[in-house]
Design a protein around this motif. Structure first.
Motif, mmCIF file in Angstrom:
data_model
loop_
_atom_site.group_PDB
_atom_site.id
_atom_site.type_symbol
_atom_site.label_atom_id
_atom_site.label_comp_id
_atom_site.label_asym_id
_atom_site.label_seq_id
_atom_site.Cartn_x
_atom_site.Cartn_y
_atom_site.Cartn_z
ATOM 1 N N LEU A 1 12.987 -9.678 -27.119
ATOM 2 C CA LEU A 1 13.519 -8.332 -27.278
ATOM 3 C C LEU A 1 12.422 -7.374 -27.719
ATOM 4 O O LEU A 1 11.519 -7.740 -28.472
ATOM 5 N N THR A 2 12.529 -6.145 -27.273
ATOM 6 C CA THR A 2 11.625 -5.109 -27.763
ATOM 7 C C THR A 2 12.154 -4.608 -29.105
ATOM 8 O O THR A 2 13.317 -4.867 -29.465
ATOM 9 N N THR B 1 13.818 -17.038 -22.004
ATOM 10 C CA THR B 1 14.349 -15.700 -22.249
ATOM 11 C C THR B 1 13.240 -14.729 -22.634
ATOM 12 O O THR B 1 12.323 -15.090 -23.343
ATOM 13 N N LYS B 2 13.384 -13.527 -22.138
ATOM 14 C CA LYS B 2 12.413 -12.488 -22.452
ATOM 15 C C LYS B 2 12.619 -12.024 -23.904
ATOM 16 O O LYS B 2 13.756 -11.773 -24.309
ATOM 17 N N THR C 1 12.939 -1.615 -29.846
ATOM 18 C CA THR C 1 14.050 -0.705 -29.549
ATOM 19 C C THR C 1 15.341 -1.481 -29.315
ATOM 20 O O THR C 1 16.402 -1.104 -29.816
ATOM 21 N N GLU C 2 15.254 -2.588 -28.594
ATOM 22 C CA GLU C 2 16.436 -3.413 -28.342
ATOM 23 C C GLU C 2 16.967 -4.031 -29.637
ATOM 24 O O GLU C 2 18.181 -4.090 -29.855
ATOM 25 N N VAL C 3 16.065 -4.466 -30.497
ATOM 26 C CA VAL C 3 16.477 -5.019 -31.794
ATOM 27 C C VAL C 3 17.171 -3.941 -32.612
ATOM 28 O O VAL C 3 18.229 -4.171 -33.206
ATOM 29 N N GLN C 4 16.589 -2.741 -32.645
ATOM 30 C CA GLN C 4 17.183 -1.643 -33.396
ATOM 31 C C GLN C 4 18.581 -1.309 -32.870
ATOM 32 O O GLN C 4 19.500 -1.044 -33.649
ATOM 33 N N GLN C 5 18.757 -1.341 -31.555
ATOM 34 C CA GLN C 5 20.060 -1.058 -30.962
ATOM 35 C C GLN C 5 21.078 -2.129 -31.346
ATOM 36 O O GLN C 5 22.228 -1.811 -31.659
ATOM 37 N N GLN C 6 20.656 -3.381 -31.330
ATOM 38 C CA GLN C 6 21.556 -4.465 -31.716
ATOM 39 C C GLN C 6 21.956 -4.352 -33.186
ATOM 40 O O GLN C 6 23.110 -4.559 -33.542
#
Length: 75
Positions: A5-6, A2-3, A8-13
């Motif tokens: 997370l960036t 699995t790639k 930004t992706e962590v913050q969104q989650q």
């Protein structure tokens, strides 16, 4: 594999999870208090794992979990 997370992706989650849990109305002061509490729990876990803090308890401190809790407030 699995790639990762960036940030930004962590913050969104985290933002979505906070909304789901109803935690979006915390004041900056409340956030600071909660983050400080989590930081204390992280320090205790590290101390339990790395010292003779309490020899009667097993050394199963959840350092990774406590670190994740702190990072939730930082992200």
């Amino acid at each position: 594999m699995t790639k990762p997370l960036t940030l930004t992706e962590v913050q969104q989650q985290i933002a979505a999870w906070e909304k789901e849990m109803g935690w979006t109305e915390q004041s900056p002061m409340e956030c600071a208090f909660y983050m400080t509490e989590e930081l204390g729990e992280l320090c205790k876990a590290i101390r339990c794992l790395t010292s003779n803090f309490d020899p009667t308890k097993p050394k199963d401190a959840d350092v990774a979990g406590e670190l994740a809790d702190v990072l939730n407030y930082l992200a």
